[in-house]
Design a protein around this motif. Structure first.
Motif, mmCIF file in Angstrom:
data_model
loop_
_atom_site.group_PDB
_atom_site.id
_atom_site.type_symbol
_atom_site.label_atom_id
_atom_site.label_comp_id
_atom_site.label_asym_id
_atom_site.label_seq_id
_atom_site.Cartn_x
_atom_site.Cartn_y
_atom_site.Cartn_z
ATOM 1 N N TRP A 17 0.852 -1.180 0.000
ATOM 2 C CA TRP A 17 0.000 0.000 0.000
ATOM 3 C C TRP A 17 0.888 1.229 0.000
ATOM 4 C CZ3 TRP A 17 -1.982 -4.543 1.429
ATOM 5 C CH2 TRP A 17 -3.333 -4.800 1.147
ATOM 6 N N ASP A 19 1.247 5.675 -1.615
ATOM 7 C CA ASP A 19 0.679 6.809 -2.338
ATOM 8 C C ASP A 19 1.750 7.410 -3.230
ATOM 9 O OD1 ASP A 19 -1.028 8.777 -3.221
ATOM 10 O OD2 ASP A 19 -1.079 9.899 -1.340
ATOM 11 N N PHE A 52 -3.483 4.087 -1.777
ATOM 12 C CA PHE A 52 -3.623 4.721 -0.466
ATOM 13 C C PHE A 52 -3.446 6.222 -0.686
ATOM 14 C CE2 PHE A 52 -2.659 6.238 3.700
ATOM 15 C CZ PHE A 52 -3.190 5.336 4.602
ATOM 16 N N GLU A 53 -4.442 7.013 -0.322
ATOM 17 C CA GLU A 53 -4.362 8.463 -0.476
ATOM 18 C C GLU A 53 -4.056 9.101 0.877
ATOM 19 O OE1 GLU A 53 -7.546 10.192 -3.324
ATOM 20 O OE2 GLU A 53 -8.415 8.377 -2.441
ATOM 21 N N ARG A 177 -11.084 2.620 -4.096
ATOM 22 C CA ARG A 177 -11.798 2.649 -2.815
ATOM 23 C C ARG A 177 -11.730 1.295 -2.106
ATOM 24 N NH1 ARG A 177 -10.895 7.554 -2.524
ATOM 25 N NH2 ARG A 177 -12.325 9.038 -3.514
ATOM 26 N N GLU A 180 -8.419 1.026 -0.399
ATOM 27 C CA GLU A 180 -8.376 1.855 0.797
ATOM 28 C C GLU A 180 -9.216 1.261 1.920
ATOM 29 O OE1 GLU A 180 -7.473 6.106 -1.432
ATOM 30 O OE2 GLU A 180 -9.549 5.535 -1.064
#
Length: 252
Positions: A17, A19, A52-53, A177, A180
């Motif tokens: 994961w 960003d 992953f934001e 989504r 996440e």
């Protein structure tokens, strides 16, 4: 004594994961690659990138520089922000990365994560991830802009029209989504985060030797060493449901 099951998986899956806007995630990617270079089972490792934001509310375009954003977020003014950027730039350089915070353009990464999912369907996930990280941290590209993403996608071999259509339609929005949501289920609150073999989690941009040690530990559990026969004299035994019983000397 219990023996391990012989049905060990043929590959070791590493789920990551991360960003695109995370400086430690690019460093973590390089360190994972370095760990795999010296790993005996590297040809049987599958790396899967997950979305992953760090800041889902970030605008796609903003006038503030990274220094200004860091100063607002952490306090301490411009001097502290510059110190933070200098520190991570120095660490990145030791891993062969050239961070250019002076040209970096902060943005929203939701569309870029969708693009990585599209690339995965064409076997280009890692190439797309690498291209986006380079574009963001070194080349000053606006990776939240759809047309920029289409151009970068073409560079790694994706079709421009297909890419534009997928981004316009949000074809892979749900996939982002879902990544996440899975991260929340696993308790992941920071990135990079590595899950090895679906059972062990490693948090942060660990040094290459730490990651390699973790890989070796999981590999050994999933692929136990075969039984080795000791060099001992041949003795009687039973095989295939039958036993060879030697005749006793003098038996009639």
């Amino acid at each position: 004594m219990s023996l391990p099951s012989p049905a060990a998986p043929s590959t070791l899956r590493v789920d990551v994961w991360s960003d695109i806007a995370c400086p430690w995630c690019y460093i973590g990617k390089r360190r994972l690659e370095a760990a795999l270079q010296d790993f005996a089972g590297r040809d049987q490792v599958e790396v899967v990138w997950h979305s992953f934001e760090l800041d889902p509310s970030a605008p796609a375009r903003q006038d503030a520089s990274m220094a200004e954003i860091l100063a607002r977020k952490y306090g301490g003014g411009a001097a502290r922000a510059q110190g933070m950027m200098a520190q991570v730039t120095e660490v990145a350089a030791r891993d062969g990365l050239d961070y250019r915070f002076d040209v970096l353009r902060p943005t929203n990464t939701f569309l870029a994560h969708q693009l990585i999912h599209l690339a995965a369907e064409h076997g280009l996930q890692d190439a797309m991830k690498e291209r986006l990280l380079l574009a963001y941290f070194t080349q000053g590209e606006l990776v939240g802009d759809p047309e920029t993403l289409v151009r970068l996608a073409q560079e790694v071999g994706l079709d421009a029209a297909q890419t534009r259509a997928a981004l316009d339609a949000g074809t892979y929005a749900d996939a982002v989504r879902q990544d996440e949501a899975q991260a929340r289920t696993l308790g992941i609150s920071g990135v990079p985060f590595f899950v090895l073999g679906g059972r062990y989690g490693v948090s942060g941009a660990q040094e290459a030797q730490v990651l390699r040690g973790a890989l070796e530990q999981v590999w050994a559990e999933l692929h136990p060493a075969p039984l080795t026969r000791l060099d001992t004299p041949v003795a009687e035994g039973c095989e295939d449901g039958s036993c060879a019983v030697p005749e006793t000397q003098g038996a009639r």
